[in-house]
Design a protein around this motif. Structure first.
Motif, short mmCIF file in Angstrom:
data_model
loop_
_atom_site.label_atom_id
_atom_site.label_comp_id
_atom_site.label_asym_id
_atom_site.label_seq_id
_atom_site.Cartn_x
_atom_site.Cartn_y
_atom_site.Cartn_z
N TYR A 18 0.95 -1.25 -0.08
CA TYR A 18 0.06 -0.17 -0.09
C TYR A 18 0.97 1.15 -0.22
O TYR A 18 1.50 1.39 0.84
CB TYR A 18 -0.92 0.01 1.24
CG TYR A 18 -1.80 1.19 1.36
CD1 TYR A 18 -2.90 1.30 0.50
CD2 TYR A 18 -1.56 2.04 2.25
CE1 TYR A 18 -3.71 2.51 0.71
CE2 TYR A 18 -2.51 3.21 2.37
CZ TYR A 18 -3.44 3.46 1.55
OH TYR A 18 -4.31 4.55 1.81
N CYS A 79 -7.07 -9.75 3.05
CA CYS A 79 -6.80 -8.54 3.27
C CYS A 79 -6.42 -7.64 1.82
O CYS A 79 -5.98 -8.51 0.98
CB CYS A 79 -5.45 -8.18 4.11
SG CYS A 79 -4.13 -8.83 3.53
N TYR A 81 -7.00 -3.47 -0.34
CA TYR A 81 -7.27 -1.95 0.05
C TYR A 81 -8.55 -1.57 -0.82
O TYR A 81 -8.35 -1.94 -2.07
CB TYR A 81 -6.15 -1.02 -0.18
CG TYR A 81 -5.59 -0.92 -1.35
CD1 TYR A 81 -5.90 0.23 -2.23
CD2 TYR A 81 -4.40 -1.64 -1.73
CE1 TYR A 81 -5.47 0.13 -3.50
CE2 TYR A 81 -3.81 -1.71 -2.82
CZ TYR A 81 -4.42 -0.65 -3.70
OH TYR A 81 -3.88 -0.64 -5.22
N PRO A 92 -6.21 0.45 3.50
CA PRO A 92 -6.35 -1.00 3.60
C PRO A 92 -7.50 -1.47 4.63
O PRO A 92 -7.90 -0.96 5.40
CB PRO A 92 -4.75 -1.21 4.31
CG PRO A 92 -4.17 0.18 3.91
CD PRO A 92 -5.15 1.23 4.06
#
Length: 859
Positions: A18, A79, A81, A92
């Protein structure tokens, strides 16, 4: 940038890229230092950044989130974003599953902010466990599959909704402009009774029973099922990456990349396959796009066999491949402004993911955790594995080169078009033609042809119309003659028009074939002035041009400019001709050609303002038939003398001209006229008594002479001959009759009298310039100008000796010295810019006067 996630062996650690950072999420039942375990689980996050100096990932910051559930069985689901609907910023997120009693499963969606604080964005309970197809979309919105149904829940509604449309699988989910959140997948198709009359095979059923479609979550309906992927590929496509979308005639068109079970990467454009790449490994599962800058785009493909490869988008060739890869991340990890791929390799000796890695953009950026090995075999193997790395830069360079060539070709074509239109527009304007269809565009591209400044490049209709009104009074006659291999075109102007070589230009514009415009012919210009007064008459002499650089007039070639002027004739006693000479041979290739004769007259309105007049004098039409009949042709020898004044001016314009000063200290030069009339068999031109026409047979015939005797012992002889050989023959014949101790000097800069006049004029101009330095002595400027005019008028009437002419300069020298003393004694204050301007003018005029004095001293 599309992100990927990794999971450790205990399934409680995930990695995410990220904004150039690597986020490491870890879910544990203790604190971060793994001290004594507690009953409360904790979610940790570490922000890791790459340090190019040490070639390792270092920890930037940390954060944690304490779960409220005690003695719970927590698991990280995914996980990534996504965009938050409240701010529109990509943040995120992480999804955690909590297993409760009685087969109840609770799901949490946590968003991580820049301050490393977690926010509980969404939570819900289900009576079953989500096992596959879990996705988090913008909103955030969670999409999953249960049995044969797709369901979703968003943070805005907090309600589970079923997806309609009979979707059997989803290969891509995301947001499309003007359509919102959409799903792209396979839809089941039911055959009609007529279609079921014949029992299809299993392969046919697998192909035609499903179809790709685009489903809108907002409208809960299928918005398109065409221009996506052909049905024949429906059973083999496993993953899709959408490159571009557009709506044409209310129909969605999509360009996408698809992975297939045949280990292929296929490019589809509006439902049609365009390119295919056979992948180096089997079972591909994900594809991402990487932009390494400079127009180099790569598709990074991940495989379930822990391998990866890069495919160049331009030609669909494999650029690189890697083995034993546990994770592939794409971001700008080194802060270069372009993307790189981060490859994390499996390391059995170390459980940390960031210990064995490689960062590369497949061009010039390469970082690795492994030290470089100098083994030749390994180097050769690396060259073989990365042999395609050189191809993208080379092809990119070729593309840039071809693009530059195309731009250069377009630029040249545009220049040719502008030049052609400029000539055509100029001729239409000066001829008074009205072309409503193209005049506006042609006026826009009209460019200056005579070196005007940018602020005066456009030619206004009002100025041209003024020139048209004066054209009848400015031009009396146009004629043309052919001499040897030259075409001489002459224009006779009125005696009221005072011209010099810097003021007038005569141009020939040749009509192009098929009316495509005009072509400017290379010409040599001359201004000729002859006095029609009887003897004693001022002599014929070359016109001094001065120190200023000769301007290029309408052609790129620099021209040798000469003219013949009478010393100071009155308006009624001087004939003025402007001539243009060009080569005839290239024109005769057309058998018959036509030229427009254009006269440009430049007038000085003020110190820094020039005004141009354009006068169309007429047209010249000449053909091979005319030349064969002897029309417009001057030939030698000729029994009769010059019959027409135009023939004389044609000879003066085309012939080679030389000026000589003849001095005889001991004897008078009375024999010069005897030599001209008896030895050279010359006749005096009746209209212009100062010109002698040679009728001696042979190469001498047609030579023109002018003799001006300034003193009994000195004079100026001008010879106009067909070539320099004839000129030397004339001088050899002349030497035989000259007195003893004579002196013969070639005057390249003009006669002595002319240099004296020029010296006086430059000194006068220097005085006027110096007088402008102070307003207190500005009255001297008009006085000096008037004195200049008076002195010029006197010099045209009074025939003085050489010593008398030199004495005329002394008063100006005394005035100059007095003016300089007064200027030095005066306390003048001016601005810097004005001082620089005045200094430049003074230096310029002093340089001219010094140069004139140097020429005079050399005589």
């Amino acid at each position: 940038t599309t992100s990927k996630q990794a999971m450790s062996s205990n399934e409680q650690e995930r990695l995410l890229c990220y904004n150039g950072e690597v986020l490491v999420f870890q879910l544990s039942n203790g604190n971060f230092a793994d001290k004594e375990p507690t009953k409360t689980p904790v979610l940790h996050v570490r922000r890791m950044v790459f340090d190019r100096g040490t070639n390792v990932f270092v920890q930037k910051s940390t954060g944690l989130f304490t779960m409220k559930e005690e003695n719970s069985h927590l698991k990280i689901m995914c996980c990534d974003y996504v965009s938050d609907f409240r701010t529109g910023i990509n943040l995120p997120h992480i999804v955690i599953q909590n297993s409760k009693k009685n087969n109840v499963f609770e799901y949490f969606l946590l968003i991580l902010h820049s301050t490393n604080k977690f926010e509980m964005c969404l939570s819900f309970n289900l009576g079953y466990e989500i096992k596959d197809s879990l996705r988090v979309l913008n909103g955030p919105l969670i999409l999953w599959r249960h049995v044969k149904t797709f369901l979703f829940i968003s943070s805005q509604t907090s309600k589970v909704i079923s997806v309609l449309g009979n979707l059997s699988s989803i290969q891509w989910a995301g947001e499309i402009e003007n359509l919102g959140m959409v799903l792209l997948g396979l839809k089941e198709c039911y055959l009609s009774e007529e279609e079921c009359t014949q029992e299809p095979s299993k392969s046919d059923y697998a192909i035609w029973n499903t179809k790709f479609c685009v489903y809108s979550l907002e409208s809960q309906e299928v918005i398109s099922d065409t221009y996506i992927i052909p049905p024949a590929y429906s059973s083999v496509v496993t993953c899709i990456h959408i490159c571009a979308t557009e709506i044409i005639n209310n129909q969605l068109r999509i360009s996408l990349i698809a992975l297939t079970r045949k280990n292929q990467l296929i490019s589809f454009q509006n439902g049609t396959p365009k390119s295919v790449c056979q992948l180096p490994f089997g079972d591909p599962c994900a594809v991402q796009l990487m932009d390494s800058g400079g127009g180099n785009l790569f598709f990074i493909v991940s495989f379930r066999s822990n391998n990866a490869c890069a495919v160049w988008k331009e030609n669909f060739q494999v650029a690189a491949k890697w083995e034993k890869v546990s994770l592939v991340l794409i971001d700008d990890f080194i802060g270069s402004g372009t993307e790189q791929v981060l490859l994390l390799f499996k390391d059995d000796l170390n459980s940390d993911y960031l210990t064995s890695f490689k960062i590369t953009d497949l061009r010039n950026i390469n970082y690795s955790s492994e030290p470089s090995d100098c083994n030749e075999d390994d180097i050769f193997e690396d060259e073989q594995d990365n042999r395609y790395l050189v191809v993208p830069p080379l092809e990119a360079g070729l593309k840039v080169g071809f693009s530059s060539l195309r731009e250069l070709r377009q630029h040249l074509l545009l220049k040719e078009k502008i030049i052609s239109k400029s000539y055509k527009a100029l001729i239409n304007l000066v001829q008074g033609k009205d072309d409503n269809t193209s005049s506006a565009k042609e006026k826009e591209c009209l460019v200056p042809l005579c070196g005007e400044e940018e602020n005066s490049v456009h030619i206004l209709d009002e100025k041209l119309s003024d020139s048209f009104q004066d054209s009848e009074q400015l031009v009396e006659k146009i004629w043309y003659r052919v001499i040897d291999d030259s075409l001489v075109v002459g224009v006779k102007t009125t005696s009221s028009l005072k011209l010099s070589l810097n003021d007038a230009t005569l141009s020939l514009l040749m009509d192009q074939a098929h009316g495509s415009g005009f072509r400017l012919l290379k010409c040599q210009n001359r201004v000729i002035k002859l006095s029609a007064r009887p003897f004693p008459a001022p002599y014929l002499m070359p016109c001094e041009i001065g120190l200023e650089a000769k301007r290029v007039k309408l052609t790129p070639d620099s021209k040798k400019e000469e003219s013949f002027v009478c010393e100071h004739p009155s308006k009624k006693e001087c004939v003025q001709i402007i001539t243009a000479i060009t080569s005839l041979s290239p024109l005769l290739a057309f058998s018959k050609f036509c030229c427009t004769v254009l006269l440009q007259i430049m007038e000085t309105e003020s110190a820094n303002c020039l005004k141009n007049h354009y006068v169309v004098c007429g047209r010249v039409v000449l053909s091979l038939e005319d030349l064969s009949a002897g029309k417009y042709l001057l030939t030698f020898p000729k029994k009769k003398p010059i019959e027409h004044m135009e023939d004389l001016f044609a000879l003066l314009a085309a012939f080679h001209k030389s000026c000589f000063q003849i001095t005889s200290p001991g004897y008078a030069l009375n024999s010069m006229k005897v030599w001209l009339l008896e030895h050279m068999k010359c006749e005096v031109i009746k209209e212009f008594p100062e010109v002698y026409f040679c009728k001696r047979p042979g190469s001498f015939y047609g030579t023109l002479f002018t003799w001006k005797q300034t003193t009994p012992f000195e004079g100026i002889l001008i010879v106009c001959s067909r070539n320099q050989t004839v000129m030397f023959q004339c001088l050899h014949n002349l030497i035989r009759i000259l007195p003893i101790n004579y002196s013969l000097k070639n005057l390249k800069s003009g006669s002595e009298n002319f240099l004296i006049d020029n010296m006086a004029f430059t000194l006068e101009k220097e005085l006027v310039t110096l007088s402008s330095l102070s307003s207190a002595i500005a009255k001297y400027e008009s006085y000096f100008v008037q004195s200049c005019e008076v002195s010029k008028g006197k010099s045209s009437v009074i025939a003085a000796t050489l010593s008398d002419r030199r004495e005329e300069i002394h008063p100006y020298r005394k005035k100059l010295q007095r003016e300089k003393k007064k200027m030095l004694q005066t306390n003048l204050k001016v601005s810097g810019s004005l001082y620089r301007e005045i200094t430049f003018k003074v230096v310029d005029v002093q340089l001219k006067s010094d140069f004139a004095a140097q020429k005079l001293s050399n005589l």
